[in-house]
Design a protein around this motif. Structure first.
Motif, PDB file in Angstrom:
ATOM      1  N   ALA A 102       0.692  -1.365  -0.064  1.00  0.00           N
ATOM      2  CA  ALA A 102       0.233  -0.050  -0.101  1.00  0.00           C
ATOM      3  C   ALA A 102       0.641   1.575   0.162  1.00  0.00           C
ATOM      4  N   TYR A 103       2.014   1.443   0.590  1.00  0.00           N
ATOM      5  CA  TYR A 103       2.887   2.261   1.164  1.00  0.00           C
ATOM      6  C   TYR A 103       3.505   2.777  -0.419  1.00  0.00           C
ATOM      7  N   ILE A 104       3.501   1.323  -1.321  1.00  0.00           N
ATOM      8  CA  ILE A 104       4.375   1.492  -2.661  1.00  0.00           C
ATOM      9  C   ILE A 104       3.632   2.114  -3.003  1.00  0.00           C
ATOM     10  N   MET A 105       1.853   2.179  -3.477  1.00  0.00           N
ATOM     11  CA  MET A 105       0.893   1.610  -4.507  1.00  0.00           C
ATOM     12  C   MET A 105       0.777   3.637  -4.315  1.00  0.00           C
ATOM     13  N   LYS A 106       0.314   3.655  -2.713  1.00  0.00           N
ATOM     14  CA  LYS A 106       0.481   5.950  -2.739  1.00  0.00           C
ATOM     15  C   LYS A 106       1.383   6.691  -3.215  1.00  0.00           C
TER      16      LYS A 106
END
Length: 236
Positions: A102-106
């Protein structure tokens, strides 16, 4: 069937260690802030060493997840900023990944380069994999056998590779079950090859440095969909 997730690629950049700051600046300017660095050694055959005066050199390997839509501008910037079109300056390539945290996608989807979620058919992705012109071979071996791997690979048509030192974390029970030595110190050899040479190179490596040899090599191949800076007359 389509997906509402953006198409993501993992970009690998292999360059001389002294060019890390330049590469970091290029990634930042192209809104690709999430980078992961490890170091390795470039390898070349004796013939290339004699011809070009090259030897083993320290390499930087940067991993960077990016949106597929970023690739054209990013590859142009890397090629120009790092002179990847010149021999022995390095190369960059990408392969598809099915997801990210989720961090990378954000980070990726908050980029100004991301305007809307990209919808791609799985059929299109599978077609790309089958039509790829290059593959990344990753060979994990006991420490000290990288030269044997590269000898087998170059004899079968590979231009060069990059060696990364690693450490096995398998349990003793697993190693005993599969007949793998307890030696924890390993080397990983990254070899970017043309698709029509892949089978012959994999066969040569497996015969010389396979799991039943002293090298106890484990080999995998990953399809690559974009490449810049690959010069078959020079090492990675």
């Amino acid at each position: 069937m389509t997906s509402n997730k953006p198409a993501i690629r993992m970009l690998l950049l292999i360059i001389n260690y002294k060019d890390i700051k330049k590469a970091h600046a290029i990634f930042a300017s192209q809104k690709a802030p999430a980078q992961y660095l490890c170091t390795g050694e470039g390898t070349v055959t004796n013939e290339i060493i004699d011809l070009l005066g090259l030897g083993v050199s320290e390499k930087a390997i940067l991993f960077c997840p990016v949106l597929k839509t970023q690739m054209p501008a990013l590859f142009d910037a890397l090629t120009e900023g790092l002179s990847l079109h010149k021999p022995n300056r390095g190369c960059a390539f990408t392969f598809p990944i099915s997801g990210a945290s989720a961090y990378i996608m954000k980070i990726l989807t908050s980029s100004e380069l991301f305007h809307e979620e990209q919808k791609e058919e799985k059929k299109e992705e599978h077609q790309m994999i089958h039509e790829t012109k290059h593959s990344l071979l990753i060979v994990t071996i006991n420490q000290g056998f990288s030269e044997e791997v590269m000898t087998a690979a170059t004899t079968a048509g590979a231009a060069g590779g990059t060696v990364v030192h690693a450490r096995r974390l398998d349990s003793k029970e697993t190693m005993k079950k599969w007949g793998i030595s307890i030696q924890p110190e390993k080397e990983m050899v990254y070899i970017l090859v043309e698709q029509d040479k892949k089978t012959a190179i994999m066969k040569a490596i497996s015969e010389q440095c396979g799991l039943l040899s002293q090298a106890q090599g484990i080999l995998i191949a990953i399809p690559v969909d974009n490449v810049v800076g690959l010069n078959t007359d020079s090492p990675l």
